[in-house]
Design an enzyme around this catalytic site. Structure first.
Site, PDB file in Angstrom:
ATOM      1  CE  LYS A  23      -4.442  -1.361   0.363  1.00 44.63           C
ATOM      2  NZ  LYS A  23      -5.572  -0.832  -0.406  1.00 44.63           N
ATOM      3  CB  SER A  40      -9.054  -2.889   7.415  1.00 45.19           C
ATOM      4  OG  SER A  40      -8.184  -3.361   6.399  1.00 45.19           O
ATOM      5  N   GLY A  71     -10.438  -4.201  -2.613  1.00 40.19           N
ATOM      6  CA  GLY A  71     -10.936  -3.045  -3.350  1.00 40.19           C
ATOM      7  C   GLY A  71     -10.515  -3.038  -4.799  1.00 40.19           C
ATOM      8  CD  GLU A  91     -13.449 -11.406  -4.931  1.00 39.53           C
ATOM      9  OE1 GLU A  91     -13.779 -10.226  -4.718  1.00 39.53           O
ATOM     10  OE2 GLU A  91     -14.212 -12.242  -5.467  1.00 39.53           O
ATOM     11  N   GLY A 126     -18.392 -14.397   1.833  1.00 39.13           N
ATOM     12  CA  GLY A 126     -18.879 -13.029   1.941  1.00 39.13           C
ATOM     13  C   GLY A 126     -18.058 -11.973   1.257  1.00 39.13           C
ATOM     14  CG  ASP A 140     -16.633  -7.670  -3.856  1.00 33.32           C
ATOM     15  OD1 ASP A 140     -16.390  -6.663  -4.535  1.00 33.32           O
ATOM     16  OD2 ASP A 140     -15.794  -8.185  -3.099  1.00 33.32           O
ATOM     17  CB  SER A 169      -0.875  -8.197  -0.683  1.00 30.34           C
ATOM     18  OG  SER A 169      -1.600  -9.050   0.184  1.00 30.34           O
TER      19      SER A 169
END
Length: 346
Positions: free
Chosen positions: A59, A84, A193, A215, A219, A222, A327
């Site tokens: 990030k 988060s 994201g 993913e 839940g 997406d 990551s």
């Protein structure tokens, strides 16, 4: 954010890397004969270890690039985001680092979900940010950010849904390709994201490298559901252990990821499979990672659809070079105990 965002192109990623390279680590690429053997006789795996990056995750790339493109007037007002943990730390450190160069303070405000890992909250504060807490969902985070903006007039630096963030994250792929002799055939990365995945896909345009996403199934799938339904899913509600992936794919990111010429597929795995991948990387590869980073490895080890895709695309190939972006590594001993419990073999 910058009023003149970068176009989503490989050239923009190259320009971004030139801008931020002095301010980030060029993280190592490792191999694992154990992992390669488990995946099949023709697969050779390369691990891009962003867990060794500044703030312990990729990030810092996007945050550093985004701030570098803001005007001095915008920087003096300060910056705000919701995260988060990893983008929270990244923005905080990027603001502190740039303030030393600019010679004036750059205030940083961060909205974090109440269930954020305590070590990530502490690190974010340690880099100088003012932290406030919100609910878990993306809509709750954004509502809290709007309140902070009204009170402070700060500039929003989104965690993933902006071109400057996307091309900044894509610099990881430029490095990765340059570090593997004769290049890679495939890169697979986590998808939350979508900033990392969209950035990698943008960086790989025209290279012939196939890009895939991974993913959590419970839940946080997406992206997979959205690809099947032909629309972006706007909200995610999940308590997956891969806490960095508890967000819906952003609008700009979806424009890249939903293009099958740029991202060739996204695959899902369950919680136990994520745990198994973490265990393997720790025990056999000696690499400490957070759960989100284990998701692409779990896909390679456990997803029948992934194996079918590799067999279909690379049928007859003697060797397929697969790059995995690990990551980040921001977790704690307490989190490991919580995840593995008394059954842990560590």
């Amino acid at each position: 954010m910058s009023s003149n965002p970068q176009p989503l192109s490989r050239a923009s990623v190259i320009a971004a890397h030139e801008l931020i390279a002095p301010l980030i680590h060029k993280t190592p690429v490792l191999t694992s004969s154990t992992l390669s053997t488990l995946l099949g006789p023709n697969i050779k795996v390369f691990l891009k270890c962003e867990n060794f990056q500044k703030i312990g995750a990729f990030k810092i790339r996007g945050a550093t690039h985004a701030l570098a493109r803001l005007s001095d007037e915008e920087l003096r007002r300060g910056v705000v985001t919701h995260s988060s943990g990893n983008h929270a730390q990244a923005l905080s450190l990027a603001a502190r680092t740039l303030s030393l160069t600019k010679g004036f303070p750059i205030p940083a405000y961060v909205v974090m979900p109440r269930i954020s890992t305590p070590s990530k909250v502490a690190a974010t504060r340690g880099y100088g940010a003012q932290v406030t807490f919100s609910g878990v969902t993306a809509s709750e985070r954004k509502a809290a950010v709007e309140i902070v903006q009204k009170e402070t007039r700060t500039v929003l630096v989104p965690p993933y849904d902006h071109a400057d963030i996307i091309v900044g994250q894509g610099t990881v792929a430029l490095e990765f390709l340059s570090q593997v002799e004769e290049g890679l055939d495939v890169i697979i990365a986590p998808c939350g994201g979508g900033g990392l995945l969209a950035g990698i896909a943008t960086a790989c345009e025209g290279t012939g490298v196939r890009v895939y996403g991974a993913e959590p199934r419970e839940g946080a799938d997406d992206c997979v559901r959205g690809l099947k339904e032909g629309r972006r899913i706007e909200e995610v509600k999940t308590t997956t252990i891969a806490d960095g992936l508890r967000t819906p794919v952003g609008v700009a990111n979806w424009g890249v990821i939903s293009n099958p010429e740029k991202v060739h597929g996204v695959f899902t795995v369950g919680e136990e499979e994520i745990k198994d991948a973490m265990r393997l990387l720790i025990e056999r590869c000696k690499i400490l990672i957070e759960p989100s980073a284990a998701v692409p490895v779990a896909v390679m080890l456990s997803s029948p659809e992934w194996r079918e895709e590799m067999e279909r695309v690379f049928e007859g190939r003697e060797e397929v070079k697969v790059g995995v972006v690990l990551s980040g590594g921001n977790t704690t001993i307490e989190k490991f105990i919580e995840i593995f419990g008394g059954a842990s073999k560590l």
